[in-house]
Scaffold this motif. Sequence first.
Motif, short mmCIF file in Angstrom:
data_model
loop_
_atom_site.label_atom_id
_atom_site.label_comp_id
_atom_site.label_asym_id
_atom_site.label_seq_id
_atom_site.Cartn_x
_atom_site.Cartn_y
_atom_site.Cartn_z
N ALA B 48 -42.41 -20.07 33.17
CA ALA B 48 -42.60 -21.07 34.25
C ALA B 48 -41.26 -21.66 34.67
O ALA B 48 -41.15 -22.23 35.76
CB ALA B 48 -43.54 -22.16 33.78
N ASN B 49 -40.26 -21.53 33.81
CA ASN B 49 -38.93 -22.04 34.16
C ASN B 49 -38.20 -21.14 35.15
O ASN B 49 -37.16 -21.52 35.68
CB ASN B 49 -38.08 -22.19 32.89
CG ASN B 49 -38.55 -23.34 32.03
OD1 ASN B 49 -38.97 -24.36 32.56
ND2 ASN B 49 -38.49 -23.17 30.71
N TRP B 50 -38.72 -19.95 35.33
CA TRP B 50 -38.09 -19.00 36.26
C TRP B 50 -38.52 -19.37 37.68
O TRP B 50 -39.70 -19.43 37.98
CB TRP B 50 -38.53 -17.57 35.92
CG TRP B 50 -37.70 -16.51 36.54
CD1 TRP B 50 -38.00 -15.80 37.67
CD2 TRP B 50 -36.44 -16.01 36.09
NE1 TRP B 50 -37.00 -14.90 37.93
CE2 TRP B 50 -36.03 -15.01 36.99
CE3 TRP B 50 -35.62 -16.33 35.01
CZ2 TRP B 50 -34.83 -14.32 36.83
CZ3 TRP B 50 -34.43 -15.66 34.85
CH2 TRP B 50 -34.03 -14.66 35.76
N SER B 51 -37.57 -19.59 38.55
CA SER B 51 -37.91 -20.18 39.85
C SER B 51 -38.70 -19.23 40.76
O SER B 51 -39.51 -19.68 41.56
CB SER B 51 -36.65 -20.68 40.55
OG SER B 51 -35.78 -19.61 40.81
N GLN B 52 -38.47 -17.95 40.63
CA GLN B 52 -39.20 -17.01 41.49
C GLN B 52 -40.50 -16.60 40.80
O GLN B 52 -40.51 -15.73 39.92
CB GLN B 52 -38.33 -15.79 41.80
CG GLN B 52 -37.10 -16.18 42.62
CD GLN B 52 -36.29 -14.96 43.03
OE1 GLN B 52 -36.84 -13.95 43.43
NE2 GLN B 52 -34.98 -15.09 42.94
N LEU B 59 -40.98 -11.03 33.58
CA LEU B 59 -40.17 -11.69 32.56
C LEU B 59 -40.97 -11.85 31.26
O LEU B 59 -40.44 -11.68 30.16
CB LEU B 59 -39.71 -13.06 33.06
CG LEU B 59 -38.90 -13.92 32.09
CD1 LEU B 59 -37.60 -13.21 31.69
CD2 LEU B 59 -38.56 -15.28 32.70
N GLY B 60 -42.23 -12.12 31.41
CA GLY B 60 -43.08 -12.30 30.23
C GLY B 60 -43.15 -11.06 29.36
O GLY B 60 -43.33 -11.14 28.14
N ARG B 61 -42.95 -9.89 29.99
CA ARG B 61 -43.02 -8.64 29.23
C ARG B 61 -41.79 -8.43 28.35
O ARG B 61 -41.77 -7.52 27.50
CB ARG B 61 -43.17 -7.44 30.18
CG ARG B 61 -44.44 -7.46 31.02
CD ARG B 61 -45.70 -7.48 30.17
NE ARG B 61 -45.82 -6.32 29.32
CZ ARG B 61 -46.40 -5.18 29.67
NH1 ARG B 61 -46.95 -5.06 30.86
NH2 ARG B 61 -46.47 -4.17 28.83
N VAL B 62 -40.78 -9.25 28.52
CA VAL B 62 -39.56 -9.12 27.71
C VAL B 62 -39.80 -9.65 26.29
O VAL B 62 -39.16 -9.22 25.34
CB VAL B 62 -38.39 -9.89 28.38
CG1 VAL B 62 -37.14 -9.85 27.52
CG2 VAL B 62 -38.10 -9.30 29.76
N PHE B 63 -40.73 -10.56 26.13
CA PHE B 63 -40.96 -11.17 24.81
C PHE B 63 -41.59 -10.15 23.85
O PHE B 63 -42.45 -9.37 24.25
CB PHE B 63 -41.89 -12.38 24.94
CG PHE B 63 -41.23 -13.55 25.60
CD1 PHE B 63 -40.64 -14.56 24.85
CD2 PHE B 63 -41.18 -13.66 26.99
CE1 PHE B 63 -40.02 -15.64 25.45
CE2 PHE B 63 -40.57 -14.74 27.61
CZ PHE B 63 -39.98 -15.73 26.84
#
Lengths: 130, 165
Positions: B48-52, B59-63
């Motif tokens: 949620a901190n990612w502005s786009q 991005l969530g798939r990086v975890f």
Amino acid sequence: MELMLPPAPMGNAAFAWYSLKRDNTVVYTRAFSYPREFADAVKKVEQKLGDQVIRIRYSLDYDSTGDPAVHFRIVMPDSSLTKGKLLENTRHVSFVIEQELKPEELWGVNPYFRFRSESEQEKMQEPIWA
Amino acid sequence: MAFADELLDLARRIAALDGENPQQASLRRAISTAYYALFHLVIGEATANWSQSELRPLLGRVFEHGKMKQACSRVSGVQSEIPPFEKRLTPEDHLRAVAKTFIQAQEQRENADYDVALQWSRQDVEAQIESVADAFRSWIAIRDQPDAQEFLVLLLGPKQRRRPA
């Protein structure tokens, strides 16, 4: 990089267990080297917990990330696992075990906890919880 | 209702299925779902901190599960007692509750999903679910605190923790 291993254990262990963790640190797994002493230590905690637990069983093995682990199976009185008390009582028992036994610090194993009521175990009759 | 909250609610409903004789399949799914509730809670907060916003799912798939567990095990004092929610006085108390619960929940999820020899009881499962629910409450209490925000970054598994200036 030089690995600094702790001194080999004294006593009756035939050999010492060392495990390489995922982050490449080496841990001495005293619980694997001294299973009898570990069992005695668990028994002492069980006694300290008194009637808060019916019994504590455990397995020494590895966790899902490959680190040395102890998986506790704790049978508790039915009255301790009612809806309102479930979280508080299970947290308390796991805390006392961690506090008294210090599984990671003294024995080199990550602790994990599962709970079952006495009546559930009577119904399920699972030997590893008996 | 956010996705993580839906998963937690679903875990409770699955655990309650089948009356007095719960099926092992239901109990296993409940354990697994409770873990994924916490997993998606923290990932959702981090992304949620990612502005786009359209890039947040990617991005969530990086975890990664393993790195997230490692980050949790490095939270200061994670081995110490977790006081009841009402007695958690500092953000550190709350963060420890989240981290410790994540470690336990992940291990139980692995067992529930893959170790078919293990049997589960309803109270065991309910204890795990309530522990996750408790971690949700703690997270909400500290979500905007600097330590909590740093924790979200550490879940990605950077090699070295940043040093204070």
